[in-house]
Design a protein around this motif. Structure first.
Motif, PDB file in Angstrom:
ATOM      1  N   GLU A 125       0.218  32.433  28.337  1.00  0.00           N
ATOM      2  CA  GLU A 125       1.044  31.924  29.534  1.00  0.00           C
ATOM      3  C   GLU A 125       0.343  32.286  30.831  1.00  0.00           C
ATOM      4  N   VAL A 126       0.270  31.264  31.617  1.00  0.00           N
ATOM      5  CA  VAL A 126      -0.714  31.468  32.711  1.00  0.00           C
ATOM      6  C   VAL A 126       0.072  31.058  33.989  1.00  0.00           C
ATOM      7  N   ASP A 127       0.338  32.009  34.813  1.00  0.00           N
ATOM      8  CA  ASP A 127       0.887  31.755  36.343  1.00  0.00           C
ATOM      9  C   ASP A 127      -0.025  30.633  36.930  1.00  0.00           C
ATOM     10  N   GLU A 128       0.749  29.638  37.560  1.00  0.00           N
ATOM     11  CA  GLU A 128       0.004  28.459  37.731  1.00  0.00           C
ATOM     12  C   GLU A 128      -1.213  28.655  38.918  1.00  0.00           C
ATOM     13  N   HIS A 129      -0.786  29.673  39.608  1.00  0.00           N
ATOM     14  CA  HIS A 129      -2.081  30.068  40.671  1.00  0.00           C
ATOM     15  C   HIS A 129      -3.386  30.416  39.837  1.00  0.00           C
ATOM     16  N   TYR A 130      -3.275  31.064  38.869  1.00  0.00           N
ATOM     17  CA  TYR A 130      -4.373  31.594  38.187  1.00  0.00           C
ATOM     18  C   TYR A 130      -4.882  30.612  37.000  1.00  0.00           C
ATOM     19  N   LEU A 131      -4.754  29.301  36.939  1.00  0.00           N
ATOM     20  CA  LEU A 131      -5.022  28.498  35.883  1.00  0.00           C
ATOM     21  C   LEU A 131      -6.674  28.282  36.065  1.00  0.00           C
ATOM     22  N   PRO A 132      -6.978  28.017  37.408  1.00  0.00           N
ATOM     23  CA  PRO A 132      -8.503  27.686  37.483  1.00  0.00           C
ATOM     24  C   PRO A 132      -9.178  28.795  37.058  1.00  0.00           C
ATOM     25  N   GLN A 133      -8.791  30.259  37.157  1.00  0.00           N
ATOM     26  CA  GLN A 133      -9.627  31.210  36.736  1.00  0.00           C
ATOM     27  C   GLN A 133      -9.697  31.435  35.201  1.00  0.00           C
ATOM     28  N   LEU A 134      -8.592  31.022  34.620  1.00  0.00           N
ATOM     29  CA  LEU A 134      -8.732  31.089  33.218  1.00  0.00           C
ATOM     30  C   LEU A 134      -9.194  30.148  32.406  1.00  0.00           C
ATOM     31  N   LEU A 135      -9.198  28.662  32.913  1.00  0.00           N
ATOM     32  CA  LEU A 135     -10.136  27.759  32.455  1.00  0.00           C
ATOM     33  C   LEU A 135     -11.492  28.243  32.437  1.00  0.00           C
ATOM     34  N   ASN A 136     -12.170  29.067  33.388  1.00  0.00           N
ATOM     35  CA  ASN A 136     -13.257  29.583  33.382  1.00  0.00           C
ATOM     36  C   ASN A 136     -13.460  30.531  32.449  1.00  0.00           C
ATOM     37  N   ASP A 137     -12.505  31.576  32.421  1.00  0.00           N
ATOM     38  CA  ASP A 137     -12.821  33.049  31.671  1.00  0.00           C
ATOM     39  C   ASP A 137     -12.496  32.887  30.291  1.00  0.00           C
ATOM     40  N   ALA A 138     -11.318  32.090  30.018  1.00  0.00           N
ATOM     41  CA  ALA A 138     -10.716  31.873  28.432  1.00  0.00           C
ATOM     42  C   ALA A 138     -11.494  30.905  27.732  1.00  0.00           C
ATOM     43  N   THR A 139     -12.144  30.059  28.238  1.00  0.00           N
ATOM     44  CA  THR A 139     -12.894  28.841  27.668  1.00  0.00           C
ATOM     45  C   THR A 139     -11.806  28.135  26.716  1.00  0.00           C
ATOM     46  N   PRO A 140     -10.649  27.828  26.956  1.00  0.00           N
ATOM     47  CA  PRO A 140      -9.449  27.109  25.966  1.00  0.00           C
ATOM     48  C   PRO A 140      -9.876  26.038  25.627  1.00  0.00           C
ATOM     49  N   GLN A 141      -9.298  25.841  24.092  1.00  0.00           N
ATOM     50  CA  GLN A 141      -9.352  24.865  23.259  1.00  0.00           C
ATOM     51  C   GLN A 141      -8.394  23.506  23.874  1.00  0.00           C
ATOM     52  N   VAL A 142      -7.516  24.121  24.456  1.00  0.00           N
ATOM     53  CA  VAL A 142      -6.268  23.032  24.877  1.00  0.00           C
ATOM     54  C   VAL A 142      -5.398  23.835  25.999  1.00  0.00           C
ATOM     55  N   VAL A 143      -5.169  22.865  26.967  1.00  0.00           N
ATOM     56  CA  VAL A 143      -4.342  23.515  27.980  1.00  0.00           C
ATOM     57  C   VAL A 143      -3.238  22.617  28.229  1.00  0.00           C
ATOM     58  N   ALA A 144      -1.958  23.143  28.341  1.00  0.00           N
ATOM     59  CA  ALA A 144      -0.580  22.596  28.386  1.00  0.00           C
ATOM     60  C   ALA A 144      -0.131  22.650  29.819  1.00  0.00           C
ATOM     61  N   LEU A 145       0.033  21.475  30.523  1.00  0.00           N
ATOM     62  CA  LEU A 145       0.430  21.465  31.866  1.00  0.00           C
ATOM     63  C   LEU A 145       2.114  21.081  31.841  1.00  0.00           C
ATOM     64  N   LEU A 146       3.066  21.744  32.287  1.00  0.00           N
ATOM     65  CA  LEU A 146       4.361  21.539  32.327  1.00  0.00           C
ATOM     66  C   LEU A 146       5.100  20.722  33.168  1.00  0.00           C
ATOM     67  N   ASN A 147       4.843  21.341  34.670  1.00  0.00           N
ATOM     68  CA  ASN A 147       5.593  20.683  35.739  1.00  0.00           C
ATOM     69  C   ASN A 147       5.086  21.396  37.100  1.00  0.00           C
ATOM     70  N   LEU A 148       5.551  20.906  38.099  1.00  0.00           N
ATOM     71  CA  LEU A 148       5.043  21.613  39.320  1.00  0.00           C
ATOM     72  C   LEU A 148       6.191  21.029  40.296  1.00  0.00           C
ATOM     73  N   SER A 149       6.718  22.317  40.943  1.00  0.00           N
ATOM     74  CA  SER A 149       7.830  22.091  41.767  1.00  0.00           C
ATOM     75  C   SER A 149       7.768  23.388  42.696  1.00  0.00           C
ATOM     76  N   ARG A 150       8.438  23.203  43.838  1.00  0.00           N
ATOM     77  CA  ARG A 150       8.559  24.549  44.889  1.00  0.00           C
ATOM     78  C   ARG A 150       9.295  25.709  44.509  1.00  0.00           C
ATOM     79  N   ASP A 151       8.416  26.822  44.760  1.00  0.00           N
ATOM     80  CA  ASP A 151       8.723  28.067  44.200  1.00  0.00           C
ATOM     81  C   ASP A 151       8.209  29.115  45.079  1.00  0.00           C
ATOM     82  N   GLN A 152       9.190  30.074  45.659  1.00  0.00           N
ATOM     83  CA  GLN A 152       8.753  31.020  46.487  1.00  0.00           C
ATOM     84  C   GLN A 152       7.884  30.783  47.511  1.00  0.00           C
ATOM     85  N   LEU A 153       8.306  29.724  48.600  1.00  0.00           N
ATOM     86  CA  LEU A 153       7.392  29.254  49.628  1.00  0.00           C
ATOM     87  C   LEU A 153       6.813  30.033  50.400  1.00  0.00           C
ATOM     88  N   ASP A 154       7.675  31.451  50.694  1.00  0.00           N
ATOM     89  CA  ASP A 154       7.205  32.395  51.557  1.00  0.00           C
ATOM     90  C   ASP A 154       6.070  32.877  51.287  1.00  0.00           C
TER      91      ASP A 154
END
Length: 410
Positions: free
Chosen positions: A110-139
């Motif tokens: 499970e990857v916090d959406e803000h860290y996905l770019p880093q994990l794409l680089n560090d974890a060399t994934p075989q597959v990535v699942a993208l669920l949804n994007l909506s507002r969250d803790q905008l402060d």
């Protein structure tokens, strides 16, 4: 899996020691502190632990913990799985998860959406699942448009990584458009308040149920390969996988469909993967049922407007509901987002408000025309209702407070 260097082996040993001490001292499960120690000793430890293994990344604003747990259960049909499916979704947690299950070839993170770019680089994934994007803790988090742009840029740097993406979410569709290899899932999007304009050109989106399109630039909902038909997931080849889920709501059927799509990408047979989803009955306390003083109390976690909408869909008919709201650091200090939530689904129920910011919640309920009571805490709420079923919807730290109270009493 590749052999670790002497430095990496030492870092892994210290990681495990720190995690164990954290658990023994009652400070937590050790995932964060263990990973922090390991990465301090060897900054490349995450990449080294992921090397030579098959890694799936699960990311999105909502549902990633549950989808990760479903995916891990499905992949267990093929052997042991390394996973952080109980919450620690930043690089420290990922490092600990991989270190704790060194013999597992298959990994689900499970990857916090803000860290996905880093994990794409560090974890060399075989597959990535993208669920949804909506507002969250905008402060303390970026706007949906900014996050989608961040995803799109990262995916453009890894265009051949296979994606499993939600065709019903325009922001996910646009972000995934940078990839050459996308499998689309009908993942649903009941919360649509963040996606009335086209992510590509900014013009108004035409929407008809789950279908959407931009008449200005032509961006359109892709045709999904994985769909849901009642309690059945339909695979691209027409295989029908029955769902016998122990978790409620349409959103969890969509989460299950994504999990099965990921398992299929790993080559797991659907006849073996599908039944394993039944084993998921609670996810880090979410959906847990506690019996106390003649009441059957079910706990639901909801952290943002989209999550509250889905939680309302899961409520048992007519039973009382406790709404709990805090505003501590990990929740976000700004509670104005509750005015984006339509509380009308709880109209006609007995509603009790608790939490640090229960008065904020009380004002919001009054604005929505909902009858409610303000009480001190979960114990007072339980005492206030007659024996029987009681639903609880809480944001993050309020949820943790309630779990701690139940652990203390029980």
């Amino acid at each position: 899996m590749t052999d670790l260097s002497a430095r990496a082996k030492f870092a892994t040993a210290m990681l495990r020691t720190a995690a164990t001490l954290s658990r023994v001292s009652g400070r937590g499960d050790g995932s964060v502190i263990g990973g922090r120690v390991g990465l301090t000793i060897e900054p490349r430890l995450l990449s080294m632990l992921a090397s030579g293994r098959r890694v799936a990344l699960i990311s999105g604003t909502n549902g990633k913990t549950t989808t990760t747990r479903f995916t891990a259960a499905a992949l267990e049909a093929a052997g042991p799985v390394a996973t952080n499916s109980f919450g620690a979704n930043m690089p420290t947690g990922h490092t600990t998860a991989l270190a704790k299950a060194r013999d597992a070839v298959n990994c689900v993170l499970e990857v916090d959406e803000h860290y996905l770019p880093q994990l794409l680089n560090d974890a060399t994934p075989q597959v990535v699942a993208l669920l949804n994007l909506s507002r969250d803790q905008l402060d303390r988090a970026m706007e949906v448009s900014g996050l989608a742009a961040k995803w799109r840029e990262a995916l453009s740097q890894a265009p051949d990584v296979p994606l499993i993406a939600n065709a019903d979410d325009p922001w996910v569709t646009w972000a995934a458009g940078a990839s050459n290899n996308v499998t689309w899932v009908a993942g649903g999007q009941r919360w649509q308040e963040d996606s009335w304009v086209c992510p590509q050109c900014g013009k108004h989106l035409d929407r008809y149920g789950e279908f959407w399109r931009c008449v200005a630039c032509g961006l359109t909902r892709p045709s999904p390969s994985w769909t849901i038909d009642g309690d059945v997931v339909v695979a691209p080849d027409g295989t029908r996988v029955p769902l016998d889920l122990r978790l409620p709501g349409q959103v969890n059927r969509a989460n299950a469909a994504t999990a099965l799509a990921v398992a299929s990408a790993f080559g797991v047979d659907m006849a073996a993967a599908g039944p394993r989803l039944t084993s998921v009955t609670s996810v880090a306390g979410r959906y847990a049922v506690v019996r106390r003083d003649g009441r059957r109390v079910r706990l639901l976690l909801s952290k943002n407007p989209a999550g509250w909408l889905e939680a309302f869909d899961m409520l048992e008919p007519r039973c009382p509901v406790v709404l709990a709201l805090n505003a501590r650091e990990v929740d976000g200090f700004d509670t104005s987002w509750i005015y984006d939530v339509d509380f009308s689904p709880v109209h006609g129920r007995r509603v009790l408000a608790i939490g640090d910011r229960r008065m904020d919640l009380a004002v919001r309920l009054q604005v929505n025309g909902i009858d409610f009571e303000v009480v001190e805490d979960i114990s007072a709420a339980i005492e206030a209702v007659p024996p029987g079923d009681l639903e609880v919807i809480a944001n993050y730290t309020a949820f943790q407070d309630i779990r701690a109270e139940f652990d203390r009493v029980n």
